[in-house]
Write an enzyme that holds these catalytic residues in place. Structure first.
Site, PDB file in Angstrom:
ATOM      1  N   GLU A 173      42.620  45.002  35.455  1.00 12.09           N
ATOM      2  CA  GLU A 173      44.063  44.941  35.760  1.00 12.09           C
ATOM      3  C   GLU A 173      44.531  46.129  36.602  1.00 12.09           C
ATOM      4  O   GLU A 173      45.502  46.810  36.251  1.00 12.09           O
ATOM      5  CB  GLU A 173      44.876  44.860  34.470  1.00 12.09           C
ATOM      6  CG  GLU A 173      44.619  43.587  33.700  1.00 12.09           C
ATOM      7  CD  GLU A 173      45.599  43.318  32.551  1.00 12.09           C
ATOM      8  OE1 GLU A 173      46.342  44.235  32.157  1.00 12.09           O
ATOM      9  OE2 GLU A 173      45.597  42.186  32.053  1.00 12.09           O
ATOM     10  N   TYR A 244      48.977  35.514  29.308  1.00 12.97           N
ATOM     11  CA  TYR A 244      49.372  35.466  27.901  1.00 12.97           C
ATOM     12  C   TYR A 244      50.687  34.706  27.822  1.00 12.97           C
ATOM     13  O   TYR A 244      51.548  34.866  28.692  1.00 12.97           O
ATOM     14  CB  TYR A 244      49.561  36.883  27.349  1.00 12.97           C
ATOM     15  CG  TYR A 244      48.265  37.674  27.274  1.00 12.97           C
ATOM     16  CD1 TYR A 244      47.370  37.478  26.228  1.00 12.97           C
ATOM     17  CD2 TYR A 244      47.949  38.620  28.251  1.00 12.97           C
ATOM     18  CE1 TYR A 244      46.184  38.202  26.145  1.00 12.97           C
ATOM     19  CE2 TYR A 244      46.766  39.350  28.175  1.00 12.97           C
ATOM     20  CZ  TYR A 244      45.893  39.140  27.120  1.00 12.97           C
ATOM     21  OH  TYR A 244      44.720  39.855  27.045  1.00 12.97           O
ATOM     22  N   GLU A 292      41.034  37.002  30.438  1.00  9.76           N
ATOM     23  CA  GLU A 292      41.953  37.272  29.323  1.00  9.76           C
ATOM     24  C   GLU A 292      42.936  36.121  29.264  1.00  9.76           C
ATOM     25  O   GLU A 292      43.653  35.857  30.238  1.00  9.76           O
ATOM     26  CB  GLU A 292      42.710  38.596  29.506  1.00  9.76           C
ATOM     27  CG  GLU A 292      41.832  39.815  29.344  1.00  9.76           C
ATOM     28  CD  GLU A 292      42.616  41.127  29.317  1.00  9.76           C
ATOM     29  OE1 GLU A 292      43.790  41.143  28.869  1.00  9.76           O
ATOM     30  OE2 GLU A 292      42.049  42.134  29.762  1.00  9.76           O
TER      31      GLU A 292
HETATM   32  O1  AHR Z   1      44.299  42.214  25.572  1.00  8.53           O
HETATM   33  C1  AHR Z   1      45.230  43.250  25.497  1.00  8.53           C
HETATM   34  C2  AHR Z   1      45.466  43.918  26.834  1.00  8.53           C
HETATM   35  O2  AHR Z   1      46.101  43.005  27.685  1.00  8.53           O
HETATM   36  C3  AHR Z   1      44.261  44.344  27.603  1.00  8.53           C
HETATM   37  O3  AHR Z   1      43.797  45.594  27.243  1.00  8.53           O
HETATM   38  C4  AHR Z   1      44.762  44.384  29.022  1.00  8.53           C
HETATM   39  O4  AHR Z   1      43.756  44.164  29.958  1.00  8.53           O
HETATM   40  C5  AHR Z   1      45.851  43.340  29.036  1.00  8.53           C
HETATM   41  O5  AHR Z   1      47.007  43.805  29.616  1.00  8.53           O
END
Ligand code: AHR
Length: 503
Positions: A173, A244, A292
């Site tokens: 990131e 997310y 992720e």
């Molecule tokens: O998964 C939690 C965090 O989310 C990770 O460390 C990062 O890469 C992302 O922002």
């Protein structure tokens, strides 16, 4: 009663289901490593201090690869702190998570843990505070059999065999202002390209992942991918995506349709990669490592910022310990459907994360480990999705959302394994109130029997599994399913996820 129709055709082939789609992620963050996979005083701990009950659950989850050691953590990490005699390993400040890192667990121990769970290591190098030399050093330490300073050091440290790491992430990131060493696309691309070239001088067959944006909502999204790929296209194999999801301002209808966002995100990154391919007149196709993804209630807690005094940063504090509900698991199952639907271009994915930290598995120190609601869609999809992903023809009633307009109430994907004849269908019903009956045409796949039909739903969509009620939410056999004349009929309750296995 609302009706939907699904048509399965073996010719609607997306691509082979790569086992690496069922990867996960272990970061030195909160209680993921310490008090998660590793708890030397635990009654089930082995000689290395790894909890056997957690190992058993990870095996049951069906995790193919594990990304390690971060995440944001990796951007300040010195890999060599985590190898050699434990008594001489330094404690360090972990700036990403305002914690103290004891370095009790490092590369060699983690590789041993992966042997126990039967998963492949996906290793991230630090391109935040470090660069080419340190990446080369950890590569030499991990992968060279013997006869060099660092490979001999690994052997002396008790790992006679090389770790043989095939897939490497070039930083994490790096577009994020929160990231140690955060840089512009050009700065990062130059460093990533140099690092990749150097690593390939050691081993031309390594698979390398370059950082895409840390999210589709980043102001630089799109441009970042273009610039980074223009500079690194010939040197790397994958570009990363991270996403997310959580309800925004309580908008659960849009939250239930999060897979629409994931679909668009993947399509945009693939389009950008293909644009760069055309610009470069390249023969090579760049794939995606969605390394992720998860549901994460980021807006609910700001627990990291509450840890202020750097002289007293705790070891392994409880951070990001989301408790997942039935609704979260349905969204999560929908995200897996999106990943499978893109099996032609998403070649690897990592559920972030694995234990305690936004995780499918939770642990109590000295006590039990249990499965969160999200454990089930992952474990069942990992077990059943075999062969090729099939694009389904879907005719479904729609449901309105603020974020995406009208979306299909039912979403689905199928897999078919020609060798064994196994066919699986994964479905979600995103409606908050309506049951939908789905007719699935399976005639052309030669399906003759329904093997299992499991659904995850509950009258209380906010129900979750906890230490005191670890089995409050478990998948149930969906008794409405019938196979007759090449057609399956099944009712999907509101807010539900379902997997059918047939042959
Ligand atoms: O998964 C939690 C965090 O989310 C990770 O460390 C990062 O890469 C992302 O922002």
């Amino acid at each position: 009663m609302l009706q939907a129709h699904l048509d399965l055709d073996p010719a609607s082939f997306v691509g082979p289901v790569n086992r690496r789609l069922f990867g996960s992620f272990v970061e030195h963050l909160g209680r993921c490593v310490y008090d998660g996979i590793y708890e030397p005083g635990h009654p089930t701990a082995n000689r290395d201090g790894f909890r056997q009950d957690v190992v058993d659950l990870v095996r049951e989850l069906g995790v193919s690869t594990v990304r390690y050691p971060g995440g944001n953590f990796v951007s300040g990490y010195r890999w060599e702190d985590g190898v050699g005699p434990r008594e001489s390993r330094p404690s360090r400040l972990d700036l990403a998570w305002h914690s103290t890192e004891s370095n009790e667990i490092g590369l060699d121990e983690f590789a041993r843990w992966l042997d126990l769970v039967g998963s492949e290591l996906m290793y991230a190098v630090n391109l935040g505070t470090r660069g080419v030399q340190e990446a080369l050093d950890v590569l030499e330490y991990a992968n060279i059999r013997s006869g060099t300073a660092l490979s001999n050091q690994r052997i002396a440290n008790g790992s006679p065999e090389p770790h043989g790491i095939r897939i490497w992430c070039l930083g994490n990131e790096m577009d994020g202002p929160w990231q140690l060493g955060h840089s512009t696309a050009i700065e990062y691309a130059q460093l990533a390209a140099k690092t990749a070239r150097a690593m390939r001088q050691v081993d031309a067959t390594l698979e390398l992942v370059v950082c895409g944006s840390s999210g589709a909502g980043m102001p630089t999204f799109g441009e970042w991918e273009r610039i980074v790929l223009e500079k690194t296209y010939d040197e790397v194999d994958y570009i990363s995506c991270h996403a997310y999801y959580e309800p925004v301002n309580g908008d659960v209808a849009s939250f239930l349709a999060s897979a629409v966002d994931m679909d668009r995100f993947i399509d945009s990154v693939v389009a950008t990669a293909d644009h760069v391919k055309a610009l470069r007149r390249s023969e090579k196709t760049m794939n995606v490592s969605f390394d992720e993804w998860n549901v994460w209630y980021q807006s609910r807690y700001n627990d990291v910022e509450k840890i202020t005094d750097a002289e007293a940063w705790p070891q392994a504090p409880s951070l990001l310990e989301d408790s997942y509900t039935v609704m979260d698991a349905v969204v999560f199952g929908g995200l897996l459907i999106s990943l499978l639907r893109h099996a032609d271009r998403v070649a690897a994915a990592s559920l972030a994360q694995l234990v305690n930290v936004i995780a499918p598995i939770m642990t109590e120190p000295g006590g039990p480990a249990w499965r969160q609601t999200t454990f089930y869609p992952f474990a069942i999809t990992s077990r059943l999705a075999k062969g090729d992903a099939l694009r389904v023809r879907l005719d479904s009633p729609t449901t309105p959302t603020d974020a995406f307009g009208d979306v299909q109430m039912v979403d689905a994907v199928a897999t078919h394994d020609e060798a064994s004849g196994a066919t699986s269908v994964f479905l979600v019903n995103r409606s908050l109130s309506e049951t939908v009956t789905v007719q699935i045409d399976v005639d052309r796949l030669g399906v003759g029997s329904l093997d299992s039909v499991e659904s995850l739903f509950d009258d209380d969509v906010h129900a979750a599994n906890t230490l005191s009620h670890p089995d409050r939410v478990i998948p149930q056999t969906n008794t409405t399913a019938r196979l007759h004349d090449g057609r399956v009929s099944i009712s999907l309750p509101p807010v539900s996820w379902t997997a059918l296995a047939m042959h």
